[in-house]
Design an enzyme around this catalytic site. Sequence first.
Site, PDB file in Angstrom:
ATOM      1  N   ASP A 213      -8.743   3.140  -2.019  1.00 21.71           N
ATOM      2  CA  ASP A 213      -7.127   2.846  -2.483  1.00 21.71           C
ATOM      3  C   ASP A 213      -7.016   4.007  -3.711  1.00 21.71           C
ATOM      4  O   ASP A 213      -6.054   4.860  -3.521  1.00 21.71           O
ATOM      5  CB  ASP A 213      -6.782   1.656  -2.863  1.00 21.71           C
ATOM      6  CG  ASP A 213      -6.609   0.774  -1.577  1.00 21.71           C
ATOM      7  OD1 ASP A 213      -6.628   1.252  -0.511  1.00 21.71           O
ATOM      8  OD2 ASP A 213      -6.498  -0.579  -1.819  1.00 21.71           O
TER       9      ASP A 213
ATOM     10  N   ASP B 220      -9.028  -1.310  -5.677  1.00 23.15           N
ATOM     11  CA  ASP B 220      -8.630  -1.631  -4.442  1.00 23.15           C
ATOM     12  C   ASP B 220      -7.419  -2.782  -4.377  1.00 23.15           C
ATOM     13  O   ASP B 220      -7.507  -3.775  -5.109  1.00 23.15           O
ATOM     14  CB  ASP B 220      -9.787  -2.183  -3.742  1.00 23.15           C
ATOM     15  CG  ASP B 220      -9.731  -2.287  -2.267  1.00 23.15           C
ATOM     16  OD1 ASP B 220      -9.885  -1.318  -1.641  1.00 23.15           O
ATOM     17  OD2 ASP B 220      -9.495  -3.589  -1.744  1.00 23.15           O
TER      18      ASP B 220
ATOM     19  N   HIS C  26       0.779  -1.116   0.015  1.00 19.08           N
ATOM     20  CA  HIS C  26      -0.106  -0.052  -0.096  1.00 19.08           C
ATOM     21  C   HIS C  26       0.999   1.020   0.000  1.00 19.08           C
ATOM     22  O   HIS C  26       0.713   2.354  -0.689  1.00 19.08           O
ATOM     23  CB  HIS C  26      -0.944  -0.104   1.018  1.00 19.08           C
ATOM     24  CG  HIS C  26      -2.212  -0.624   1.052  1.00 19.08           C
ATOM     25  ND1 HIS C  26      -2.427  -2.044   1.032  1.00 19.08           N
ATOM     26  CD2 HIS C  26      -3.408  -0.250   0.504  1.00 19.08           C
ATOM     27  CE1 HIS C  26      -3.557  -2.384   0.641  1.00 19.08           C
ATOM     28  NE2 HIS C  26      -4.294  -1.515   0.450  1.00 19.08           N
TER      29      HIS C  26
END
Length: 240
Positions: free
Chosen positions: A134, A147, A19
């Site tokens: 995201d 995502d 991430h």
Amino acid sequence: GGDTIFDFARGARAGDFFHAVLEQLDFANPEFQPLIDNQLKWHGFAGTKCRKALLDTFQHLRQVPLLPSGLSLREIPREKRIVEPEFTFRLNRLDPARLHDVFARAEVEPRAFQASLGRLRFDPVEGFLRGFIDLFFEHDGRYYIADWKSNWLGYHREDYRRDQMAAAMLHHNYYLQADLYALAADLFLRQQIANYDYRRDFGGVFYVFLRGVDRNDATRGIFHRRPSDSTMAILRELAA
């Protein structure tokens, strides 16, 4: 351990690494090795044997066609995307029975997904639903959500095909998450765009199972979900 993407660490720290990279990655720029090396160091993976596999994975992610018609992330300039937008929308009273009722009327859901909703246990919620997406981006006048999922589904590319991803989507309640993301986008776009039309303007949600992404085979690692028009009309009742 080996040096493939499937051998790379699993768990929360690995998820944080992926991430963190994807928060900063400029998909249009192929020179991203310094970013990867910095984040590997920062997250405690500096000595990993999987560095090359990781570089390849992010390269595949830039180039893989997300839809049969094309559309790759490297085509999306910075000004056409928002990283980690927060959303908040007002909810009507929400409890498992009502959630089940809403999705039961939405017909197109996988039946097993409806059954899993019936098993959800939580206190009734009133007020607001908050969350983060995201990646929210626009391409050719349509809006999409991505995502990132670092889930480990197995040691082989075949383990990241659609049926395996669908099983993971069900197991982790990602179908519900995807439809709530789509609802958040729908409510946002309705406020922002004159003459907004869900069918024309919203392209759906991509669940990207990062370990399976392969630019030469878009059936792996990319799970696309777009609630039907009738489903979206019903979902809007949650926020009415």
